[in-house]
Design an enzyme around this catalytic site. Structure first.
Site, PDB file in Angstrom:
ATOM      1  N   TYR A  28     -27.787  52.428  14.830  1.00  0.00           N
ATOM      2  CA  TYR A  28     -27.409  53.217  13.643  1.00  0.00           C
ATOM      3  C   TYR A  28     -26.156  54.045  13.945  1.00  0.00           C
ATOM      4  O   TYR A  28     -25.189  54.039  13.172  1.00  0.00           O
ATOM      5  CB  TYR A  28     -28.566  54.139  13.267  1.00  0.00           C
ATOM      6  CG  TYR A  28     -28.327  54.980  12.032  1.00  0.00           C
ATOM      7  CD1 TYR A  28     -28.532  54.455  10.763  1.00  0.00           C
ATOM      8  CD2 TYR A  28     -27.918  56.313  12.135  1.00  0.00           C
ATOM      9  CE1 TYR A  28     -28.332  55.223   9.625  1.00  0.00           C
ATOM     10  CE2 TYR A  28     -27.716  57.090  11.007  1.00  0.00           C
ATOM     11  CZ  TYR A  28     -27.923  56.541   9.753  1.00  0.00           C
ATOM     12  OH  TYR A  28     -27.714  57.301   8.625  1.00  0.00           O
ATOM     13  N   LYS A  82     -22.410  53.776  12.205  1.00  0.00           N
ATOM     14  CA  LYS A  82     -21.849  54.858  11.391  1.00  0.00           C
ATOM     15  C   LYS A  82     -20.524  55.370  11.987  1.00  0.00           C
ATOM     16  O   LYS A  82     -19.616  55.752  11.240  1.00  0.00           O
ATOM     17  CB  LYS A  82     -22.861  55.995  11.239  1.00  0.00           C
ATOM     18  CG  LYS A  82     -24.090  55.614  10.408  1.00  0.00           C
ATOM     19  CD  LYS A  82     -23.749  55.248   8.957  1.00  0.00           C
ATOM     20  CE  LYS A  82     -24.988  55.116   8.081  1.00  0.00           C
ATOM     21  NZ  LYS A  82     -24.683  54.759   6.683  1.00  0.00           N
TER      22      LYS A  82
END
Ligand code: NAP
Length: 243
Positions: free
Chosen positions: A165, A169
């Site tokens: 994740y 990002k």
């Protein structure tokens, strides 16, 4: 930004995306509420329409070229332009993973959803955004991917947790900077927003997450920037964040 802007939000059948649609509709935008499941998009759009907005539900799977192309064709035929694109679809907050052991298929899936999906939709929608006098692209990223984090979220602050994740990002934020640089001087402002820890799952409020309306408001701020607003920045609640 003028009222009646045409605004497309991805992953908008629930969570922050749905609330972004609600707030944009309240401000007078014509909202294109998209979801990978058309039935969910249609149901959510009907609910917001009942509340007084102009909201159309459309199918859009950010991982699927054909789905994205179909959405482009529909927007082109109905409106001939797009004013706001909110790349909100995303997830796989893999708090229990570590970089040394996370499955590569999971990493690929996460990059596809959080980075390449937004990239694909942006490329496809750019011709329509170029038809707008006030184009806005908002990428919904996270401070989990920021080198200089705060409040427990950041590449270093989270230790090894959430590797897929966080990397996805970080890359989405970097993409924003590159695209903003390319489009500087055009009518399109490109920014990235971290909505903050937002209560989109059960029990999150009790653990300190903020209301969905606040996280979404952060995103809407960047969608409604005036023409002399910033581009290439990373923001929360209208304030710059370090990344
Ligand atoms: P959420 O409640 O889990 O909703 C995610 C949305 O993305 C769902 O509508 C989901 O659709 C959609 N989606 C997933 N894959 C998709 C695909 N391939 N095509 C189209 N839609 C897809 O998430 P959220 O908490 O609202 O978060 C929204 C965004 O904010 C995400 O990018 C997230 O990383 C970011 N963010 C959230 C927080 C937070 O604390 N909540 C903090 C920082 C950043 P389905 O219903 O079909 O699965």
């Amino acid at each position: 930004m003028n009222d009646k802007s045409i605004a497309l939000v991805t992953g908008a059948n629930r969570g922050i995306g749905l609330e972004v649609c609600r707030q944009l509709a309240r401000r007078g935008s014509v909202v294109l509420l998209s979801a990978r499941d058309l039935a969910k998009a249609t149901a959510a759009a009907a609910e917001l329409t009942q509340q007084g907005g102009t909201v159309h539900g459309i199918a859009l799977d950010v991982s699927d070229d054909k789905s994205v192309a179909a959405a482009v064709r529909w927007i082109e035929s109905k409106f001939g332009r797009l004013d706001v694109l909110v790349n909100n679809a995303g997830g796989n907050f893999d708090i229990a993973n570590q970089a040394s052991t996370v499955a590569m298929d999971y990493v690929r899936e996460t990059l596809e959803m959080n980075l390449i999906g937004a990239w694909r939709v942006t490329q496809a929608m750019l011709p329509l955004l170029r038809q707008s006098e006030h184009g806005r692209i908002v990428n919904v990223s996270s401070q989990a991917g920021a080198f200089d984090g705060a409040g427990g979220f950041g590449l270093q602050l989270m230790g090894g947790a959430a590797p897929a994740y966080a990397v996805s990002k970080t890359a989405l934020t970097a993409l924003t900077v590159k695209l903003a640089a390319e489009l500087r001087g055009s009518n399109i402002l490109v920014n990235v927003v971290c909505p903050g820890w937002t209560a989109t799952c059960p029990g999150a409020v009790e653990q300190g997450a903020r209301p969905v309306a606040e996280g979404a408001g952060s995103v809407v701020w960047a969608a409604m920037l005036p023409d002399d607003g910033p581009t290439g920045g990373f923001f929360r609640d209208g304030q710059p964040l370090r990344w």
